[in-house]
Design an enzyme around this catalytic site. Structure first.
Site: not given
Length: 135
Positions: A46-47, A86, A55, A42-44, A89, A53
């Site tokens: 700030a927005s 989720c 997957e 997973n790569i978050e 996904c 995710c």
């Protein structure tokens, strides 16, 4: 490739997660019918809306390499609980087959196996578009 081996690849992928906001790393590993493995984390952002995710990261890597026949996907997040895909996904996974094996891990030795149809019954898929005149 065994379920446990694929889950190990998901654990490796989890180590690369970029999660400065949630602090909830997730790893996934996609096994295609060609025998290739694509790992994702997973790569978050700030927005938040730009977050991806694990997957989908792994699936998009496979698809972008021309490998569309997905056989199995292993997912692992929290080592204390099972982490399931989720809704978005699940929808993306279903795009590539309703019989894809899902290996949901809690640890390297504790996991459950489902099909995506078990996790996402009555999904909307490309078949639905075909029935209604699309595609």
């Amino acid at each position: 490739m065994t379920d446990k081996e694929l889950l190990k690849k998901a654990i490796e992928a989890r180590d690369f997660a970029y999660v400065p906001y949630s602090k909830f790393p997730v790893g996934a590993a996609v096994l295609t019918k060609s025998g290739k493995i694509y790992k994702g984390c997973n790569i978050e952002c700030a927005s938040y809306g730009g977050t991806n995710c694990a997957e989908r990261t792994a699936i998009f890597k496979a698809i972008s390499e021309g490998d569309k026949d997905i056989e199995a996907i292993a997912v692992i997040g929290d080592m204390e609980n099972y982490t399931y895909p989720c809704g978005i996904c699940r929808q993306v996974i279903t795009e590539f087959g309703k019989d894809i094996k899902m290996i949901i891990g809690k640890s390297e030795n504790e996991y459950k196996v489902y099909s995506i149809s078990d996790l996402f019954p009555h999904s909307f898929s490309p078949d639905d578009l075909n029935k209604n005149g699309g595609l």
